[in-house]
Enzyme design. Structure first.
Site, mmCIF file in Angstrom:
data_model
loop_
_atom_site.group_PDB
_atom_site.id
_atom_site.type_symbol
_atom_site.label_atom_id
_atom_site.label_comp_id
_atom_site.label_asym_id
_atom_site.label_seq_id
_atom_site.Cartn_x
_atom_site.Cartn_y
_atom_site.Cartn_z
ATOM 1 N N SER A 188 28.724 52.707 1.384
ATOM 2 C CA SER A 188 27.526 51.741 0.367
ATOM 3 C C SER A 188 28.011 51.525 -0.876
ATOM 4 C CB SER A 188 26.192 52.522 0.403
ATOM 5 O OG SER A 188 25.681 52.740 1.399
ATOM 6 N N ARG A 208 0.767 -1.171 -0.007
ATOM 7 C CA ARG A 208 0.032 -0.062 0.113
ATOM 8 C C ARG A 208 0.757 1.174 -0.168
ATOM 9 N NH1 ARG A 208 -3.485 -1.695 4.973
ATOM 10 N NH2 ARG A 208 -1.845 -3.147 5.185
HETATM 11 C C1 UD1 Z 1 -1.467 -6.451 12.740
HETATM 12 C C2 UD1 Z 1 -2.286 -7.223 13.808
HETATM 13 C C3 UD1 Z 1 -3.389 -6.355 14.264
HETATM 14 C C4 UD1 Z 1 -2.910 -5.023 14.735
HETATM 15 C C5 UD1 Z 1 -1.930 -4.466 13.759
HETATM 16 C C6 UD1 Z 1 -1.404 -3.277 14.363
HETATM 17 C C7 UD1 Z 1 -2.256 -9.785 13.441
HETATM 18 C C8 UD1 Z 1 -2.974 -10.756 12.676
HETATM 19 N N1 UD1 Z 1 -2.950 -8.485 13.258
HETATM 20 O O1 UD1 Z 1 -2.453 -6.319 11.664
HETATM 21 O O2 UD1 Z 1 -4.329 -7.042 15.306
HETATM 22 O O3 UD1 Z 1 -4.157 -4.320 15.145
HETATM 23 O O4 UD1 Z 1 -1.052 -5.326 13.255
HETATM 24 O O5 UD1 Z 1 -0.801 -2.622 13.363
HETATM 25 O O6 UD1 Z 1 -1.239 -9.905 13.569
HETATM 26 N N2 UD1 Z 1 4.641 -9.437 8.688
HETATM 27 C C9 UD1 Z 1 5.649 -10.576 8.591
HETATM 28 N N3 UD1 Z 1 5.322 -11.627 7.865
HETATM 29 C C10 UD1 Z 1 4.214 -11.992 7.724
HETATM 30 C C11 UD1 Z 1 3.115 -11.029 7.797
HETATM 31 C C12 UD1 Z 1 3.777 -9.598 8.407
HETATM 32 O O7 UD1 Z 1 6.786 -10.335 8.780
HETATM 33 O O8 UD1 Z 1 4.027 -13.154 7.116
HETATM 34 C C13 UD1 Z 1 5.149 -8.311 9.527
HETATM 35 C C14 UD1 Z 1 4.797 -6.959 8.396
HETATM 36 O O9 UD1 Z 1 6.071 -6.632 7.572
HETATM 37 C C15 UD1 Z 1 4.514 -6.032 9.483
HETATM 38 C C16 UD1 Z 1 4.107 -6.735 10.665
HETATM 39 O O10 UD1 Z 1 4.340 -8.059 10.694
HETATM 40 O O11 UD1 Z 1 5.540 -5.375 9.775
HETATM 41 C C17 UD1 Z 1 2.415 -6.621 10.730
HETATM 42 O O12 UD1 Z 1 2.126 -7.016 9.527
HETATM 43 P P1 UD1 Z 1 0.665 -6.374 8.711
HETATM 44 O O13 UD1 Z 1 0.223 -7.075 7.720
HETATM 45 O O14 UD1 Z 1 0.905 -4.927 8.696
HETATM 46 O O15 UD1 Z 1 -0.615 -6.497 10.035
HETATM 47 P P2 UD1 Z 1 -1.763 -5.847 10.253
HETATM 48 O O16 UD1 Z 1 -2.733 -6.065 9.332
HETATM 49 O O17 UD1 Z 1 -1.387 -4.400 10.355
HETATM 50 MG MG MG Z 2 0.304 -3.031 9.720
#
Ligand code: UD1
Ligand code: MG
Length: 459
Positions: free
Chosen positions: A404, A17
């Protein structure tokens, strides 16, 4: 306890995004990248494990180059199957994981979290729970996991999986947690991906009837997550706002905090900062300084009681006590302006020293010069410091008066208490107390002007 914590930073996501060429942990935030701020907050807390995935080579080389001193290791999550899967990958990839009593998990996209927040979480878990999640209240909680508190323990329901009723809940999951390692390890391999996203959710390790705690933080600004450019801009604002709030408490008057950009922590009490002023983190502003709208201060020191009038630009320079600069003046690198000196509009100074109480009030260029104290320089003064190949120095002694529209052809030395007549081009040194005039002699012919004044109705 601090030797006993593994810090696991989830940084494998792509950040689709954000629509940038770089992976999300390397998205820019005020001259640095998101991950730098996260690393600052965990520095000193324990051993650091970064879960990398998308463009992991870029993330890893950034950390290796910029933070070689950190005890950081990388664990590759080849496929991103969710935050729970990332933590599983951590346990599988780190044979030492169980030597830590506690495992702190945070995301690489929450750059405003501070050491104090992490200390508070440590404090909470030391009171006995098996896991603590940092939560906050959000009036528009869209996108966050909602906290469903039970009599004992709690669960977290993701936006996608929540019922309409659950979506109304305002307490949300920040994505920052601390676990007893034994608890996390025993639950992380039990979770499944039977949810709308088809992902393994780390949040499923929080359960009803478990000894887990949702710790509500009153100030949500620390937990701002960055998923798109709008949130990135808000994080940038958040960074500045936090600093300005601190300065206001310390006694700095920032007239319009939402339109002021102060990154420096060093601004003295009693100073007044107008809107649209930019001060970088390496600058120091003394006490009772006034900085009017539109000024930029970069890597500079502005001493007590000085004034920068509107639209003044100061880089790598020092402005002495009580000096007044501008409006619309520029101090380029290496300028040192003495106490009580006055530089007026459209004055540019480069790599020069200007002595105490000296005045350069209008439309001048001062480059590679040493100007003594109590010197008066008239309007339109120029140091001709460059011969096309090299820069040369101009020296003007204390108490001199430079009329000046004068130019100094450098290298040149003007002594103390000299007088240079207006309109002079000076290319010879002057001894102390000397007078110089170097301009064409005036010839005046009475009545001759009509020859030169052309008017339509005149024959
Ligand atoms: C997550 C939480 C949500 C919380 C929010 C806060 C979960 C399921 N949900 O959602 O409850 O309110 O954060 O911001 O955890 N990442 C990995 N590997 C993966 C997936 C993600 O390293 O396989 C990392 C991403 O790079 C990121 C972080 O984990 O830094 C969070 O992932 P993201 O997809 O942003 O989770 P949210 O949907 O924001
Ligand atoms: Mg996030």
């Amino acid at each position: 306890m601090s030797n006993n914590i593994a810090v696991v930073i989830l940084a494998a996501g792509k950040g689709t995004r954000l629509k940038m060429d770089v992976p999300k942990p390397l998205a820019p935030l005020h001259k640095r990248v998101l991950l730098d701020y996260v690393l600052d907050s965990v520095d000193g807390l324990g051993d650091i494990y970064l879960i990398t995935g998308h463009q992991n080579d870029l993330v890893e080389s950034h950390v290796n180059q910029n933070r070689p001193e950190l005890p950081a290791k990388f664990i590759l999550q080849k496929e991103q199957l969710g935050t729970g899967h990332a933590v599983r990958t951590y346990f599988e990839g780190n044979p030492d994981s169980e030597k830590y009593d506690y495992t702190l998990v945070m995301c690489a996209d929450t750059p405003l979290i501070t050491k104090d927040i992490l200390e508070e979480l440590k404090e909470e878990i030391s009171k006995g729970p098996d896991a603590v999640a940092a939560t906050f209240e959000e009036s528009t909680p869209f996108g966050y996991g909602r906290i469903i508190r039970a009599e004992h323990g709690f669960t977290i329901v993701e936006e996608k999986d929540a019922t309409d009723e659950q979506r109304l809940i305002k307490e949300v999951n920040s994505g920052l947690y601390i676990f007893k390692t034994s608890y996390l390890k025993s639950h992380i391999f039990d979770i499944d991906s039977n949810n709308k996203a088809g992902e393994f959710y780390l949040t499923d390790t929080f359960k009803e009837d478990a000894n887990v705690k949702a710790h509500l933080f009153a100030d949500k600004s620390y937990f701002m997550g960055v998923n798109d450019l709008y949130q990135l801009a808000r994080a940038e604002r958040g960074l500045v706002q936090r600093n300005i709030r601190k300065l206001l408490i310390e006694g700095v008057r920032v007239l319009d905090p939402s339109h002021t950009y102060i990154y420096s922590k060093n601004v003295g009490i009693g100073s007044v900062i107008y809107p649209n002023v930019h001060i970088d983190e390496t600058s120091t502003i003394g006490k009772n300084v006034t900085i009017e709208p539109g000024c930029f201060v970069v890597n500079s020191v502005i001493e007590d009681g000085a004034t920068l009038k509107a639209n003044t630009y100061v880089t790598d320079s020092i402005v002495g006590n009580g000096a007044k600069i501008g409006p619309m003046a520029q101090l380029r690198p290496g300028s040192e302006i003495g106490a009580g000196a006055k530089l007026g509009n459209f004055v540019e100074v480069k790599k020069s020293k200007i002595g105490e109480n000296t005045s350069v009030s209008h439309l001048s260029y001062v480059g590679d010069a040493e100007i003594g104290r109590e010197v008066n320089i008239g309007c339109g003064f120029i140091t001709c410091n460059y011969d096309g190949a090299n820069k040369h120095k101009t020296i003007i002694g204390d108490g001199s008066f430079i009329g000046s529209d004068s130019q100094m052809i450098a290298p040149i030395t003007i002594g103390k208490e000299c007088y240079v007549a207006s309109g002079s081009t000076i290319n010879q040194n002057m001894n102390d107390g000397a007078f110089a005039i170097a301009r064409g002699r005036q010839t005046t012919k009475d009545g001759m002007a009509r020859r030169f004044i052309k008017k339509k109705d005149r024959k």
